[in-house]
Design a protein around this motif. Structure first.
Motif, short mmCIF file in Angstrom:
data_model
loop_
_atom_site.label_atom_id
_atom_site.label_comp_id
_atom_site.label_asym_id
_atom_site.label_seq_id
_atom_site.Cartn_x
_atom_site.Cartn_y
_atom_site.Cartn_z
N HIS A 134 7.04 -1.49 -2.91
CA HIS A 134 6.48 -2.74 -2.39
C HIS A 134 7.53 -3.84 -2.31
O HIS A 134 7.47 -4.70 -1.42
N SER B 91 8.30 -5.81 1.10
CA SER B 91 8.36 -7.27 1.13
C SER B 91 9.69 -7.77 1.67
O SER B 91 9.74 -8.72 2.46
N ASP C 111 -1.05 3.10 -0.78
CA ASP C 111 -0.12 2.05 -1.21
C ASP C 111 0.96 1.88 -0.16
O ASP C 111 0.78 2.29 0.99
N GLY D 46 1.85 -0.69 1.35
CA GLY D 46 1.51 -1.66 2.40
C GLY D 46 0.47 -1.12 3.36
O GLY D 46 0.25 -1.71 4.42
N GLU E 69 1.61 -10.34 -0.47
CA GLU E 69 2.06 -10.00 -1.83
C GLU E 69 0.87 -9.65 -2.72
O GLU E 69 0.95 -8.71 -3.54
N LEU F 75 -0.31 -6.12 -1.84
CA LEU F 75 0.57 -5.09 -2.37
C LEU F 75 0.34 -4.88 -3.86
O LEU F 75 0.35 -3.74 -4.35
N GLU G 21 -2.73 -2.87 -4.36
CA GLU G 21 -2.47 -1.46 -4.07
C GLU G 21 -1.85 -0.77 -5.29
O GLU G 21 -2.22 0.36 -5.63
#
Length: 259
Positions: free
Chosen positions: A85, A89, A140, A142, A220, A223, A226
């Protein structure tokens, strides 16, 4: 040996997943190498990043065998998800325009990794499938952010039924920007890079920020949710059975679905 190759010249960084023999699984080592490459591209202040993969697949997703071997699968999955993640990001927030290039299979976390780019180019032979719920995991990488680009019900279709989308189906759904014959994809990527390099970088940065912040203002938070979900699913009975069934090449018998 690094599992990710990095090359930078003339304002273009090329990041290549390089565990071709295994289908570029997203192992802890590969995710760490990928994170370093993305941070290097940000430090180099490049105009364009091209994210691609060597071999027959873009990425087959997470290394399921590693989940089975982990002493603490919940912690391992948490660490993996958080590392991935951070990469997603960074791709979202970097000023460079990110172009992902998909050949062959993008499965599991390989799908949202490709979709973390600003533009996704695919070979006609490319295939996309989430496949998380098939092993008792929640998505997960994203995956939940896909609702902003393909819509809620298309995303639910991918997450719940695990279809394999062709490149054209992925383009029609809004996941892929362009599809090209396999032997023409490299040239198409270079054409896109040339168009981006000839444009106003400042305007492109502004456009990327405006569109991303409007489409996914709480990225954020999504994520993090997730991560918390997949770590719990991985350690739960369904997740353990899903991994065992996948490795044993048999249909899963999920405890939560028992009559």
């Amino acid at each position: 040996m690094t599992t990710v190759e990095y090359d930078q010249r003339d304002g273009v960084a090329r990041i290549t997943l390089a565990d071709a023999e295994r289908g570029n699984p997203l192992t802890p080592a590969m995710v760490q190498d990928l994170g370093r490459a993305v941070r290097r591209a940000r430090a180099d202040d490049v105009h364009v990043v091209v994210l691609s993969a060597a071999g027959r697949a873009f990425s087959v997703g997470g290394d399921v065998s590693a989940f089975a071997a982990a002493d603490d699968v919940e912690q391992m999955v948490d660490d993996m998800a958080e590392s991935l993640h951070r990469v997603v990001s960074d791709l979202h927030r970097m000023d460079a325009v990110v172009v992902s290039v998909v050949r062959g299979t993008a499965a599991g976390a390989g799908v949202p990794l490709a979709a973390a780019a600003d533009l996704v180019l695919a070979a006609a032979s490319a295939r996309f499938t989430l496949a998380y719920t098939r092993i008792g995991f929640s998505p997960d990488g994203g995956s939940t952010l896909l609702t902003a680009s393909i819509g809620l019900h298309r995303a639910l279709h991918l997450a719940l039924l695990n279809p394999v989308l062709s490149a054209e189906e992925a383009r029609a759904a809004g996941l892929v920007a362009q599809v090209h014959p396999d032997d023409e994809l490299d040239a198409a990527v270079e054409d896109v890079v040339a168009v981006l390099r000839s444009g106003s970088r400042a305007a492109q940065v502004a456009a990327k920020r405006l569109l991303r912040e409007t489409a996914t203002p709480a990225a954020e938070t999504a994520l993090r949710r997730e991560t918390l979900s997949i770590r719990a699913r991985a350690a739960a009975p369904d997740g353990r059975e899903g991994v065992s069934a996948f490795l044993g090449k048999r249909p899963p018998r999920f405890p939560s679905s028992a009559p």
